[in-house]
Design a protein around this motif. Structure first.
Motif, PDB file in Angstrom:
ATOM      1  N   HIS A 110       0.827  -1.213   0.000  1.00 39.16           N
ATOM      2  CA  HIS A 110       0.000   0.000   0.000  1.00 39.16           C
ATOM      3  C   HIS A 110       0.864   1.267   0.000  1.00 39.16           C
ATOM      4  O   HIS A 110       0.524   2.260  -0.649  1.00 39.16           O
ATOM      5  CB  HIS A 110      -0.916   0.001   1.222  1.00 39.16           C
TER       6      HIS A 110
ATOM      7  N   LEU B 209     -11.332  -7.355   3.758  1.00 34.62           N
ATOM      8  CA  LEU B 209     -11.997  -6.604   2.685  1.00 34.62           C
ATOM      9  C   LEU B 209     -11.493  -5.164   2.640  1.00 34.62           C
ATOM     10  O   LEU B 209     -11.302  -4.595   1.553  1.00 34.62           O
ATOM     11  CB  LEU B 209     -13.512  -6.622   2.897  1.00 34.62           C
TER      12      LEU B 209
ATOM     13  N   ILE C 202      -8.009  -5.021   0.958  1.00 37.20           N
ATOM     14  CA  ILE C 202      -7.959  -5.189  -0.493  1.00 37.20           C
ATOM     15  C   ILE C 202      -8.678  -4.054  -1.222  1.00 37.20           C
ATOM     16  O   ILE C 202      -8.722  -4.048  -2.457  1.00 37.20           O
ATOM     17  CB  ILE C 202      -8.555  -6.547  -0.920  1.00 37.20           C
TER      18      ILE C 202
ATOM     19  N   PHE D  65     -12.066  -2.941  -0.803  1.00 45.08           N
ATOM     20  CA  PHE D  65     -13.435  -3.288  -1.208  1.00 45.08           C
ATOM     21  C   PHE D  65     -14.290  -2.019  -1.248  1.00 45.08           C
ATOM     22  O   PHE D  65     -14.190  -1.161  -0.372  1.00 45.08           O
ATOM     23  CB  PHE D  65     -14.024  -4.292  -0.223  1.00 45.08           C
TER      24      PHE D  65
ATOM     25  N   PHE E 121     -10.828   1.819  -0.676  1.00 43.28           N
ATOM     26  CA  PHE E 121     -11.257   1.814  -2.079  1.00 43.28           C
ATOM     27  C   PHE E 121     -11.072   3.176  -2.737  1.00 43.28           C
ATOM     28  O   PHE E 121     -10.510   3.280  -3.834  1.00 43.28           O
ATOM     29  CB  PHE E 121     -12.724   1.364  -2.176  1.00 43.28           C
TER      30      PHE E 121
ATOM     31  N   GLN F 231      -7.283   4.091  -3.300  1.00 44.74           N
ATOM     32  CA  GLN F 231      -6.670   3.354  -4.399  1.00 44.74           C
ATOM     33  C   GLN F 231      -7.215   3.814  -5.743  1.00 44.74           C
ATOM     34  O   GLN F 231      -6.460   3.972  -6.717  1.00 44.74           O
ATOM     35  CB  GLN F 231      -6.909   1.852  -4.204  1.00 44.74           C
TER      36      GLN F 231
ATOM     37  N   ILE G  36      -2.211  -4.680  -6.687  1.00 45.52           N
ATOM     38  CA  ILE G  36      -3.430  -4.636  -5.875  1.00 45.52           C
ATOM     39  C   ILE G  36      -4.168  -5.972  -5.957  1.00 45.52           C
ATOM     40  O   ILE G  36      -4.654  -6.497  -4.943  1.00 45.52           O
ATOM     41  CB  ILE G  36      -4.343  -3.485  -6.345  1.00 45.52           C
ATOM     42  N   LEU G  37      -4.236  -6.533  -7.136  1.00 50.58           N
ATOM     43  CA  LEU G  37      -4.918  -7.817  -7.318  1.00 50.58           C
ATOM     44  C   LEU G  37      -4.180  -8.943  -6.596  1.00 50.58           C
ATOM     45  O   LEU G  37      -4.806  -9.839  -6.006  1.00 50.58           O
ATOM     46  CB  LEU G  37      -5.040  -8.133  -8.807  1.00 50.58           C
TER      47      LEU G  37
ATOM     48  N   SER H 214      -4.935  -8.744  -3.001  1.00 58.21           N
ATOM     49  CA  SER H 214      -6.274  -9.295  -2.776  1.00 58.21           C
ATOM     50  C   SER H 214      -6.233 -10.812  -2.713  1.00 58.21           C
ATOM     51  O   SER H 214      -6.860 -11.437  -1.847  1.00 58.21           O
ATOM     52  CB  SER H 214      -7.219  -8.841  -3.896  1.00 58.21           C
TER      53      SER H 214
ATOM     54  N   MET I 144      -4.735 -11.942   0.636  1.00 62.65           N
ATOM     55  CA  MET I 144      -5.656 -11.809   1.753  1.00 62.65           C
ATOM     56  C   MET I 144      -6.754 -12.860   1.703  1.00 62.65           C
ATOM     57  O   MET I 144      -7.117 -13.448   2.733  1.00 62.65           O
ATOM     58  CB  MET I 144      -6.273 -10.409   1.766  1.00 62.65           C
ATOM     59  N   ILE I 145      -7.295 -13.111   0.520  1.00 66.61           N
ATOM     60  CA  ILE I 145      -8.355 -14.117   0.398  1.00 66.61           C
ATOM     61  C   ILE I 145      -7.825 -15.498   0.767  1.00 66.61           C
ATOM     62  O   ILE I 145      -8.493 -16.276   1.477  1.00 66.61           O
ATOM     63  CB  ILE I 145      -8.915 -14.108  -1.034  1.00 66.61           C
TER      64      ILE I 145
END
Length: 506
Positions: free
Chosen positions: A328, A399, A402, A404, A410, A413, A435-436, A439, A442-443
């Motif tokens: 980040h 969330l 990433i 959300f 959100f 970003q 960023i993806l 994500s 984290m998932i």
């Protein structure tokens, strides 16, 4: 630009009540730390009084910040709550404080997070007085950096954080705390040395002998000299941010620091690097910044991608959080590098959002690690069945991390991507890829920690306690509020960003 004919006087009229609010936010924690030295700490009752006193102190600072923010929204000048007093007039340094739409939201973030840090410090049983004294000194250092408008004062507050952070990690951290603390201190001191070098070169080469940031903004320097100073400032701030390859000290410190100190480290200390880049590099050396921006963009994109890939490979939960924060901060650097109002707005907002999100992740990770008796993600699993409230908060924190929609990260970003793309059409999509990847990390972490078969040793795992739940709900409420109503901050941030970018720089 023309040189000011005379240096502003270092003394001012006696401060009025609205002005001393800023000094109070800086110095109340330090005064409380001195008072705390005289508190007895022999019994549980004594230690309870110490915690209550420190909580009241940080609560007062937060109250001052809220009052200041309410009044700040009506400010139309470059800096609000400005205060200039004689300090070291013989060398051109003054006690000069002030805030604008870039620093005021970060100062308010600091006030909030130190309250949460104190609330999360209830488990500190050994040497609580020493622990809280160091924590309060750390708050003075952080708040002082955000408020300083004099380079020498800025440096002193910057350096004030090094020893408390080192001692807090080395004394109260995890099993490998000493190595992590010494490594963090060594890297931080190297960055501080470069910061001091940049300030001294600027001081001696400027046509006027002053450390005042506002005055030095109006001087003209040779292009090569300005570029060298800009590089020195950038590297000093990049060490704290942190960016590749200066990140290892931060990652190790984050993994070994006690949870409340990890909260401050990830939520605030690294944000000082981003603030310094926006305040000094972008705001004061725009011409020189444009000359080095190509290299800065490369560093930003590599930091985003490297941290995201490293996050995918992490098994240690605290180190995973460290790499997510690092990714980040690479985005923040990309936003600052673009020097476009939309992107810089996004960088400031992302620092705020990441500060809240990182604080929540660190506290929840500490609770999970304590209950699972391991920091290994692979050794966890099925915790959602035993920690329903903790699992719900962890999912919300993931969330938020990433970005959300509807949560604080959100908007930040999105603004960085929209603002940076016109000038960096290759770097921006690569940052989006980072960023993806974050994500995905984290998932995957959520799936491995919360779901699947519950190991036998976790059969009696307990859910979050009342105070832990209150901390988590408080942080997620702020994250949702900032995500749903970003305008409560964006108007003031945008005004100051446009002012900062339109002033030019020598």
């Amino acid at each position: 630009m023309t040189l000011l004919e005379a240096v502003p006087t270092t003394t001012a009229a006696p401060a009025q009540f609205p002005t001393v609010l800023l000094s109070a936010m800086v110095w109340v924690p330090a005064i409380a730390a001195i008072a705390l030295l005289f508190f007895p700490a022999r019994t549980d009752l004594h230690r309870g009084r110490i915690r209550s006193f420190v909580l009241a102190t940080t609560g007062v600072v937060l109250g001052l910040g809220v009052v200041m923010w309410y009044g700040f929204r009506d400010q139309t000048g470059t800096y609000a709550y400005e205060e200039t007093r004689g300090w070291l007039p013989s060398i051109g340094s003054s006690y000069h404080l002030g805030v604008d739409g870039v620093s005021m939201p970060l100062l308010l973030l600091s006030a909030f997070l130190f309250v949460f840090a104190v609330l999360a410090s209830t488990r500190v049983r050994e040497q609580p007085k020493e622990y809280f004294v160091l924590l309060l000194i750390l708050e003075t250092g952080v708040n002082g950096v955000f408020a300083s408008l004099d380079y020498l004062l800025f440096f002193l507050f910057w350096q004030l954080q090094a020893v408390p952070m080192f001692l807090l990690i080395a004394r109260f951290g995890g099993p490998r705390r000493l190595k992590a603390a010494w490594k963090f201190l060594a890297v931080d001191l190297a960055g501080s040395a470069l910061l001091l070098l940049a300030i001294l070169i600027l001081y001696f080469k400027a046509p006027v002998r002053t450390f005042d940031i506002v005055t030095l903004h109006d001087v003209t320097l040779p292009a090569a000299l300005a570029t060298m100073i800009c590089w020195l400032f950038f590297i000093a701030f990049a060490v704290r941010l942190p960016v590749l390859p200066f990140h290892t000290g931060f990652i190790d410190a984050q993994a070994q620091a006690p949870a409340p100190i990890g909260l401050v480290l990830t939520g605030l200390t690294v944000k000082l690097g981003g603030y310094g880049i926006i305040r000094v590099n972008v705001g004061e050396f725009q011409d020189a910044w444009h000359k080095i921006v190509g290299a800065v963009v490369v560093i930003a994109v590599v930091t985003v991608l490297w941290a995201a890939i490293a996050a995918l490979a992490q098994d240690d939960l605290r180190r995973l959080i460290g790499y997510i924060v690092m990714s980040h901060m690479g985005l923040v650097l990309l936003g600052a590098a673009s020097a476009a109002p939309v992107a810089v707005n996004g960088a400031v907002l992302l620092m705020l959002a990441d500060g809240l999100t990182a604080a929540l992740l660190v506290l929840l990770a500490a609770a999970i690690i304590e209950r699972a008796n391991t920091s290994s993600i692979a050794a966890m699993g099925g915790i959602a069945g035993r920690m329903g409230r903790g699992a719900a908060l962890w999912v919300l924190a993931a969330l938020a991390a990433i970005g959300f929609p509807g949560l604080a990260g959100f908007i930040g970003q999105l603004l960085i991507v929209l603002g940076a793309y016109p000038s960096h059409r290759i770097a921006t999509p690569l940052a989006v890829l980072g960023i993806l990847l974050v994500s995905g990390a984290m998932i995957w972490a959520v799936q491995r920690i919360l779901f699947g078969a519950l190991p036998e040793r976790h059969g009696r795992i307990r859910d979050l306690g009342t105070l832990e739940l209150a901390n988590g709900v408080g942080l997620i409420s702020l994250i949702v509020l900032l995500g749903v109503l970003p305008a409560i901050l964006m108007d003031s941030i945008n005004f100051s960003v446009i002012t900062l970018l339109s002033r030019g720089g020598g």
